[in-house]
Scaffold this active site. Structure first.
Site, PDB file in Angstrom:
ATOM      1  N   LEU A   1      -5.104  -9.891 -15.238  1.00 14.72           N
ATOM      2  CA  LEU A   1      -4.797  -9.991 -13.851  1.00 14.72           C
ATOM      3  C   LEU A   1      -5.429  -8.467 -13.065  1.00 14.72           C
ATOM      4  O   LEU A   1      -5.342  -7.596 -13.729  1.00 14.72           O
ATOM      5  CB  LEU A   1      -3.200  -9.867 -13.891  1.00 14.72           C
ATOM      6  CG  LEU A   1      -2.362 -11.183 -14.099  1.00 14.72           C
ATOM      7  CD1 LEU A   1      -1.047 -11.005 -14.158  1.00 14.72           C
ATOM      8  CD2 LEU A   1      -3.046 -12.125 -13.327  1.00 14.72           C
ATOM      9  N   GLY A   2      -5.629  -8.596 -11.850  1.00 17.50           N
ATOM     10  CA  GLY A   2      -6.105  -7.495 -10.895  1.00 17.50           C
ATOM     11  C   GLY A   2      -6.881  -7.990  -9.857  1.00 17.50           C
ATOM     12  O   GLY A   2      -7.266  -9.094  -9.624  1.00 17.50           O
TER      13      GLY A   2
ATOM     14  N   LYS B   1      -3.411   2.411 -12.115  1.00 14.73           N
ATOM     15  CA  LYS B   1      -3.795   2.193 -13.595  1.00 14.73           C
ATOM     16  C   LYS B   1      -3.253   3.096 -14.517  1.00 14.73           C
ATOM     17  O   LYS B   1      -2.935   2.576 -15.755  1.00 14.73           O
ATOM     18  CB  LYS B   1      -5.393   2.120 -13.512  1.00 14.73           C
ATOM     19  CG  LYS B   1      -6.092   1.081 -12.630  1.00 14.73           C
ATOM     20  CD  LYS B   1      -5.875  -0.296 -13.145  1.00 14.73           C
ATOM     21  CE  LYS B   1      -6.532  -1.420 -12.373  1.00 14.73           C
ATOM     22  NZ  LYS B   1      -6.634  -2.801 -12.772  1.00 14.73           N
TER      23      LYS B   1
ATOM     24  N   TYR C   1      -6.248   3.914  -6.802  1.00  8.36           N
ATOM     25  CA  TYR C   1      -6.590   2.976  -7.832  1.00  8.36           C
ATOM     26  C   TYR C   1      -6.379   3.515  -9.309  1.00  8.36           C
ATOM     27  O   TYR C   1      -5.794   2.831 -10.146  1.00  8.36           O
ATOM     28  CB  TYR C   1      -8.053   2.538  -7.401  1.00  8.36           C
ATOM     29  CG  TYR C   1      -8.349   1.193  -8.550  1.00  8.36           C
ATOM     30  CD1 TYR C   1      -8.293  -0.006  -8.132  1.00  8.36           C
ATOM     31  CD2 TYR C   1      -9.078   1.861  -9.506  1.00  8.36           C
ATOM     32  CE1 TYR C   1      -8.668  -0.898  -9.175  1.00  8.36           C
ATOM     33  CE2 TYR C   1      -9.701   0.949 -10.654  1.00  8.36           C
ATOM     34  CZ  TYR C   1      -9.214  -0.368 -10.301  1.00  8.36           C
ATOM     35  OH  TYR C   1      -9.875  -1.242 -11.354  1.00  8.36           O
TER      36      TYR C   1
END
Length: 209
Positions: free
Chosen positions: A79-80, A135, A131
């Site tokens: 997923l992303g 992560k 971002y």
């Protein structure tokens, strides 16, 4: 070598997800692959002569309702999204952090043998880059979860491959990757553009058989 492993894939229609599913369908160790998807997968999307694949359309806003599907040997989470596609930081974080984190929790609850997900090169919970910070925060959250067996993240750089959607930076990377790779030896090698197939293969290698 044959086995009777089962796998669950999330994000099966994305660039890495597609490559991963194709890899698993060819792997004799897997007898069943379930894909949780937002919408029906076209029949011709994957070649599945052995009938291993079971796509299931779900509501990702209520992942907990599908806990039973996590009763498999290995969970692969691809997923992303991107900030541009998500529209704002909150929506991005929901997909790239919350959904993946819930998947890890469900894998733990079902005592899966392995959980592998896609992070990013440079992931750092303290990064100034939003971002990379998300992560990194996700990596910290998952790796600190007790009783989650064999959790591992892959950290690709720029992904190469043909997407359904247009991502200008990645399209540019397709052209410059051969040249860029020549000038990135040693410690810089991790920043080389990498194909989706390579990432998929790495995810499979990270699982424990």
């Amino acid at each position: 070598m044959t086995s009777n492993k089962t796998a669950l894939v999330l994000g099966a229609t994305g660039l890495v997800g597609r490559a991963l599913v194709r890899c698993l369908l060819l792997d004799p160790r897997y007898v069943q692959i379930t894909c949780l998807v937002r919408r029906p997968i076209p029949f011709a999307f994957f070649s599945d002569p052995l009938k291993k694949l079971t796509p299931v359309v779900i509501d990702f806003e209520n992942l907990q309702d599908y806990q039973g599907y996590f009763n498999v040997d290995h969970v692969y989470c691809c997923l992303g999204t991107t900030l541009k596609k998500a529209g704002n930081k909150e929506a991005f974080r929901k997909v790239d952090f919350e959904y993946v984190h819930v998947c890890a929790q469900l894998a733990r609850a079902q005592r899966c043998q392995g959980f592998v997900w896609i992070s990013s090169v440079g992931a750092d919970a303290n990064s100034n880059n939003f971002y990379l910070r998300v992560k990194g925060q996700l990596e910290n959250a998952i790796m600190s979860m007790p009783q989650l067996q064999h959790a591992a993240a892959v950290r690709p750089s720029l992904l190469l491959g043909k997407r359904e959607e247009k991502r200008p930076l990645e399209q540019f990377g397709q052209y410059v990757a051969p040249v860029v790779g020549m000038f990135m030896p040693g410690p810089l090698a991790k920043f080389k553009p990498v194909s989706a197939v390579e990432v998929a293969n790495q995810m499979v290698r990270l699982q424990h058989f």
